[in-house]
Each structure stands twice: as C-alpha cells, then as structure tokens.
Design a protein around this motif. Structure first.
Motif, PDB file in Angstrom:
ATOM      1  N   SER A   1      57.005  12.490 -24.792  1.00  0.00           N
ATOM      2  CA  SER A   1      57.396  12.600 -23.393  1.00  0.00           C
ATOM      3  C   SER A   1      58.763  11.990 -23.103  1.00  0.00           C
ATOM      4  CB  SER A   1      56.335  11.935 -22.504  1.00  0.00           C
ATOM      5  OG  SER A   1      56.199  10.554 -22.832  1.00  0.00           O
ATOM      6  N   LEU A   2      59.288  11.205 -24.049  1.00  0.00           N
ATOM      7  CA  LEU A   2      60.595  10.562 -23.859  1.00  0.00           C
ATOM      8  C   LEU A   2      61.761  11.496 -24.165  1.00  0.00           C
ATOM      9  CD1 LEU A   2      59.860   7.152 -25.635  1.00  0.00           C
ATOM     10  CD2 LEU A   2      59.810   7.612 -23.170  1.00  0.00           C
ATOM     11  N   HIS A   3      61.496  12.577 -24.910  1.00  0.00           N
ATOM     12  CA  HIS A   3      62.580  13.413 -25.430  1.00  0.00           C
ATOM     13  C   HIS A   3      62.292  14.880 -25.097  1.00  0.00           C
ATOM     14  CE1 HIS A   3      63.390   9.718 -27.588  1.00  0.00           C
ATOM     15  NE2 HIS A   3      62.184   9.779 -28.127  1.00  0.00           N
ATOM     16  N   PRO A   4      63.219  15.572 -24.469  1.00  0.00           N
ATOM     17  CA  PRO A   4      62.930  16.922 -23.965  1.00  0.00           C
ATOM     18  C   PRO A   4      62.551  17.941 -25.021  1.00  0.00           C
ATOM     19  CG  PRO A   4      65.280  16.406 -23.778  1.00  0.00           C
ATOM     20  CD  PRO A   4      64.578  15.135 -24.104  1.00  0.00           C
ATOM     21  N   LEU A   5      63.044  17.797 -26.260  1.00  0.00           N
ATOM     22  CA  LEU A   5      62.744  18.789 -27.300  1.00  0.00           C
ATOM     23  C   LEU A   5      61.913  18.208 -28.446  1.00  0.00           C
ATOM     24  CD1 LEU A   5      66.030  20.899 -27.545  1.00  0.00           C
ATOM     25  CD2 LEU A   5      63.974  21.292 -26.169  1.00  0.00           C
ATOM     26  N   ALA A   6      61.103  17.206 -28.149  1.00  0.00           N
ATOM     27  CA  ALA A   6      60.198  16.634 -29.149  1.00  0.00           C
ATOM     28  C   ALA A   6      58.779  17.123 -28.869  1.00  0.00           C
ATOM     29  CB  ALA A   6      60.257  15.113 -29.114  1.00  0.00           C
ATOM     30  N   PHE A   7      58.087  17.550 -29.918  1.00  0.00           N
ATOM     31  CA  PHE A   7      56.761  18.132 -29.764  1.00  0.00           C
ATOM     32  C   PHE A   7      55.838  17.650 -30.878  1.00  0.00           C
ATOM     33  CE2 PHE A   7      59.935  21.079 -28.190  1.00  0.00           C
ATOM     34  CZ  PHE A   7      59.458  21.390 -26.928  1.00  0.00           C
ATOM     35  N   SER A   8      54.561  17.486 -30.535  1.00  0.00           N
ATOM     36  CA  SER A   8      53.547  17.203 -31.542  1.00  0.00           C
ATOM     37  C   SER A   8      52.931  18.509 -32.001  1.00  0.00           C
ATOM     38  CB  SER A   8      52.457  16.296 -30.962  1.00  0.00           C
ATOM     39  OG  SER A   8      51.384  16.176 -31.889  1.00  0.00           O
ATOM     40  N   CYS A   9      53.003  18.769 -33.297  1.00  0.00           N
ATOM     41  CA  CYS A   9      52.472  20.017 -33.858  1.00  0.00           C
ATOM     42  C   CYS A   9      51.231  19.785 -34.705  1.00  0.00           C
ATOM     43  CB  CYS A   9      53.546  20.707 -34.701  1.00  0.00           C
ATOM     44  SG  CYS A   9      55.009  21.211 -33.787  1.00  0.00           S
ATOM     45  N   THR A  10      50.665  18.585 -34.666  1.00  0.00           N
ATOM     46  CA  THR A  10      49.476  18.309 -35.468  1.00  0.00           C
ATOM     47  C   THR A  10      48.212  18.729 -34.740  1.00  0.00           C
ATOM     48  OG1 THR A  10      49.380  16.042 -34.600  1.00  0.00           O
ATOM     49  CG2 THR A  10      50.555  16.377 -36.674  1.00  0.00           C
ATOM     50  N   ASP A  11      47.238  19.185 -35.513  1.00  0.00           N
ATOM     51  CA  ASP A  11      45.919  19.560 -35.006  1.00  0.00           C
ATOM     52  C   ASP A  11      46.011  20.596 -33.887  1.00  0.00           C
ATOM     53  OD1 ASP A  11      43.137  19.287 -35.336  1.00  0.00           O
ATOM     54  OD2 ASP A  11      43.002  17.975 -33.580  1.00  0.00           O
ATOM     55  N   ALA A  12      46.888  21.578 -34.083  1.00  0.00           N
ATOM     56  CA  ALA A  12      47.077  22.618 -33.072  1.00  0.00           C
ATOM     57  C   ALA A  12      45.814  23.464 -32.925  1.00  0.00           C
ATOM     58  CB  ALA A  12      48.262  23.509 -33.445  1.00  0.00           C
ATOM     59  N   SER A  13      45.624  24.033 -31.733  1.00  0.00           N
ATOM     60  CA  SER A  13      44.388  24.740 -31.412  1.00  0.00           C
ATOM     61  C   SER A  13      44.332  26.169 -31.940  1.00  0.00           C
ATOM     62  CB  SER A  13      44.203  24.767 -29.887  1.00  0.00           C
ATOM     63  OG  SER A  13      45.318  25.410 -29.267  1.00  0.00           O
ATOM     64  N   ALA A  14      45.461  26.763 -32.299  1.00  0.00           N
ATOM     65  CA  ALA A  14      45.482  28.160 -32.733  1.00  0.00           C
ATOM     66  C   ALA A  14      44.639  28.370 -33.989  1.00  0.00           C
ATOM     67  CB  ALA A  14      46.916  28.599 -32.997  1.00  0.00           C
ATOM     68  N   ALA A  15      43.928  29.480 -34.036  1.00  0.00           N
ATOM     69  CA  ALA A  15      43.025  29.760 -35.156  1.00  0.00           C
ATOM     70  C   ALA A  15      43.761  29.878 -36.477  1.00  0.00           C
ATOM     71  CB  ALA A  15      42.237  31.043 -34.873  1.00  0.00           C
ATOM     72  N   GLU A  16      45.024  30.330 -36.437  1.00  0.00           N
ATOM     73  CA  GLU A  16      45.798  30.528 -37.669  1.00  0.00           C
ATOM     74  C   GLU A  16      46.612  29.294 -38.069  1.00  0.00           C
ATOM     75  OE1 GLU A  16      46.382  32.136 -34.840  1.00  0.00           O
ATOM     76  OE2 GLU A  16      45.357  34.074 -35.048  1.00  0.00           O
ATOM     77  N   ALA A  17      46.556  28.235 -37.273  1.00  0.00           N
ATOM     78  CA  ALA A  17      47.465  27.105 -37.463  1.00  0.00           C
ATOM     79  C   ALA A  17      47.047  26.189 -38.608  1.00  0.00           C
ATOM     80  CB  ALA A  17      47.560  26.298 -36.171  1.00  0.00           C
ATOM     81  N   TYR A  18      48.029  25.767 -39.397  1.00  0.00           N
ATOM     82  CA  TYR A  18      47.811  24.684 -40.355  1.00  0.00           C
ATOM     83  C   TYR A  18      47.867  23.376 -39.560  1.00  0.00           C
ATOM     84  CZ  TYR A  18      48.427  21.627 -44.400  1.00  0.00           C
ATOM     85  OH  TYR A  18      48.281  20.632 -45.339  1.00  0.00           O
ATOM     86  N   PRO A  19      46.970  22.426 -39.828  1.00  0.00           N
ATOM     87  CA  PRO A  19      46.850  21.292 -38.905  1.00  0.00           C
ATOM     88  C   PRO A  19      47.820  20.122 -39.083  1.00  0.00           C
ATOM     89  CG  PRO A  19      45.101  21.214 -40.531  1.00  0.00           C
ATOM     90  CD  PRO A  19      45.833  22.503 -40.765  1.00  0.00           C
ATOM     91  N   ILE A  20      48.546  20.049 -40.203  1.00  0.00           N
ATOM     92  CA  ILE A  20      49.488  18.932 -40.364  1.00  0.00           C
ATOM     93  C   ILE A  20      50.895  19.508 -40.459  1.00  0.00           C
ATOM     94  CG2 ILE A  20      49.929  16.724 -41.461  1.00  0.00           C
ATOM     95  CD1 ILE A  20      47.363  16.870 -42.924  1.00  0.00           C
TER      96      ILE A  20
END
Length: 397
Positions: free
Chosen positions: A317-336
């Motif tokens: 939330s401190l940085h406009p283009l920083a995102f967490s991509c771990t444990d994503a909800s998409a069925a095709e997503a790799y989680p780490i």
C-alpha cells in the motif's frame, strides 16, 4: 587514504569507488603501483598528491567519453539475485545496442535496498518492496524512492530425490517442513499428496537463504498466507527468524548448489536457477486446489489476478506499482510468484539520471522480449505502461 608502499606490484586499496550520483565509474577495486608510476613518468610530475589529482582527472571523465568515446558509460546497480540472469542478459544487449553498460552486482534484495538508500548504487533491485521503516529512512535521506516493476518470476521449490521424479506439495505441508514439523520424506502428509510416488524414509533437509533476500520474502509471505502457525512463528520477512535450525546459503546460486549435491534436501529458488541446473521442481497446490507447475502462463495468471486485487496491507500500500502475487485466486495461477522492482530516487542528477531512466524504459519495453527464454514472464502491457509513466515523474537536477 592508503597509498602504494615501496615494493613493486603492491596494490593500492580504497583510492576511490563508484560514483552512482554521476552514473559512471571513477575507479574500483585495487590499483597496482605501476599504474601510479606510469602516470608519474608520463606527466613528469613529482609528488604523490599531484599524481592523485591527475589520475582522478583522467578517470572521472564519463566512461562513454574515455579513449575517444570507445568505452561504454557504466551505471552501477545491484541487489536481488532473483533477477540476475535477466539483468545480465539485459546488460549485454543494452551495451550492444546503446553503448551503455549496467554493472549489476547480485547480493540480495537487502543489499539493493540499503545501497540505494545510502546512494552507493545508481539503482537497486529488490523482490520485496521497501518496508515502512526503509521507505521513511530513504525519504529522509534523499526523497521519494520509486518502485518500478521489471519482471515477474516464479519461486520454484527444488528437491533432491532421484527416485521421485514428480512431487506435489501444498503450502501447508511446505510450511510444516520449514517449521520442522515434517522430518522425513515418507511422512503421511507427503504420502497423501503423492499416492503414486515411492517416497523414501530419508530426512528432509530444508535450505534457506543466509542473507536478506527478496526471494525469502516472497516465499515466507506465501507460507504465511497458507499456514497460521507459520505466520505466527515466522511471518513474511526478508530475514526471518526461523524457529528451528535450517542450513543457510548465500543467493539463489547457493541454495541451488546445496540442493543439487545433497540427497533429501529441499529449497526455494528463482526458476531459471532450477532449469539451468536440471533440478527436480515440485508442483504446488494453489488456492483453487489445482497442482500447478511454475510455468510462464501460470506466473502471468497470478500477476493478472494480483492486479485486480485491492492493496490494503503494507508494504504494498506504500508504493503505487507494488503488488503481492502470492497465493493468487486464479485457477491457473502458480502460487509463489514475485515481482522484481528497480528502486531509484525520484530526484536524479541530470546526466546519469537520464541514462538510468532510458535503460529502465528499454527494460519495460524491448527488454520484456528476453524474459520467457530465461524462465521469467513478461509484464502485462498495462503494468509496463504504468511503469514508464512513473519513470516520467523523475526530476533531473
């Protein structure tokens, strides 16, 4: 400042370093006494102090202007080992195309953050966004620090079990391995995930990063989302305090080497290190219950899901283009999955700052074409565009 002693060939240390504020190399490493003596003979100058002035005057010229413009401009950078294979490829291609060299030193995300804050690097790379304390320290030292996403990558879980060519793991089981709660490969929880595998009664030997690491941050963030026990005992951190003794190794390369040579070992590395060293890679059960391999399409699916999710927690939330991509909800997503960011002060010296911005914009555009061959995933076009727009806010002084 140490100077040469009286013996031929004795090195002179610490003369000067790299000046990231100017964006070019003044002098690095060790300088032998013969170089000083050559300067004396050529210039006809007596007295070491005046020779120092001469040497600095010659070497402080921007690298692209040395030797009649034949040598490239050199920009000092460093940090995450996660992005290092890609950064080395980028450096070679950019030097060939533009005559500018990116001198990237891979020593971990913590190194990148610290040395950007202290202005020892022109820009750094980290797989973990700056924490609030790091961000506030940087702002006090030199103003706002921009986080520019450069690439997406999977943290692969590598293991050494020659008799088990395929392995499935869940976040909960992986967390218990690193908590010391699963100690043998034939543990019933591992057997339940791998009913067709002949798991040996062999000790599980987890390996971790020894230094402050963005890859470790991504890994522990994921485990904290999947295991409340792990979140309470360890949490998401670049330098976690592990509740049990775990062997630590420097860099992705250090974990790769340890797993490759030790039966029963398991570790976490950026995917290209696993591919290059032909290590066995586990599939992970994602949030949708699917066992997914760390492939490019699965990384992209995780990133696209992350871009749609609200950013409520720090440090994202401190940085406009920083995102967490771990444990994503998409069925095709790799989680780490993680993002590697370039970190640079928003206020830059005019000459070197323009060179840094030009390189980073190239990385966001043409540079993305080199990602897939090295096991990364290209940024979504929208994220590349937003990264370039953020670079347009750099102020040249």
């Amino acid at each position: 400042m140490p100077l040469a002693d009286e013996e031929e060939g004795t090195a002179v240390s610490g003369v000067v370093g790299t000046d990231p504020a100017k964006g070019y190399e003044i002098m690095s490493g060790w300088v032998n006494r013969w170089r000083w003596m050559r300067a004396v003979r050529r210039a006809g100058i007596r007295g070491m102090g005046r020779v120092l002035v001469l040497v600095l005057g010659v070497l402080a010229v921007p690298a692209c202007q040395r030797q009649g413009g034949s040598a490239p401009l050199r920009i000092s950078a460093g940090g995450a080992t996660f992005i290092d294979p890609l950064m080395q490829k980028w450096s070679a291609e950019y030097r060939r195309q533009q005559g500018v060299e990116i001198d990237y030193v891979a020593k971990g995300s913590g190194y990148g953050i610290t040395n950007v804050i202290n202005r020892n690097l022109a820009f750094g790379c980290s797989d973990a966004p700056m924490s609030r304390s790091e961000w506030e320290g940087a702002r006090a030292a030199g103003g706002e620090v921009l986080h520019i996403p450069l690439t997406l990558g999977a943290v692969a879980i590598v293991y050494h079990l020659p008799e088990v060519p395929e392995l499935i793991l869940s976040g909960e089981v992986l967390a218990d391995i690193y908590l010391g709660r699963i100690q043998h490969w034939d543990d019933p929880r591992l057997a339940a995930l791998n009913p067709q595998a002949k798991l040996p009664h062999l000790p599980v030997l987890p390996v971790r990063r020894a230094e402050s690491s963005g890859t470790t941050f991504i890994f522990t963030e994921y485990l904290s989302k999947r295991s409340q026990k792990f979140a309470e005992a360890v949490g998401a951190s670049k330098s976690p305090k592990w509740p049990v003794e775990i062997l630590g190794k420097e860099g992705n390369a250090g974990i790769t080497a340890q797993v490759k040579q030790t039966a029963g070992s398991i570790g976490y590395v950026e995917l290209e290190y696993a591919r290059k060293n032909q290590l066995s890679v586990a599939r992970l059960v994602n949030a949708a219950g699917q066992a997914v391999a760390p492939e490019s399409a699965a990384v992209t699916a995780a990133a696209q899901a992350a871009l749609q999710a609200p950013k409520k927690e720090e440090p994202y939330s401190l940085h406009p283009l920083a995102f967490s991509c771990t444990d994503a909800s998409a069925a095709e997503a790799y989680p780490i999955v993680g993002v590697s960011y370039a970190l640079l002060y928003q206020k830059q010296p005019a000459e070197s700052g323009r060179a840094i911005v030009a390189f980073l914009k190239w990385a966001l555009q043409e540079g993305q074409s080199y990602t897939a061959d090295l096991g990364y995933a290209p940024l979504p076009p929208e994220l590349s565009r937003r990264g370039a727009e953020l670079l347009d806010t750099v102020l040249f002084e």
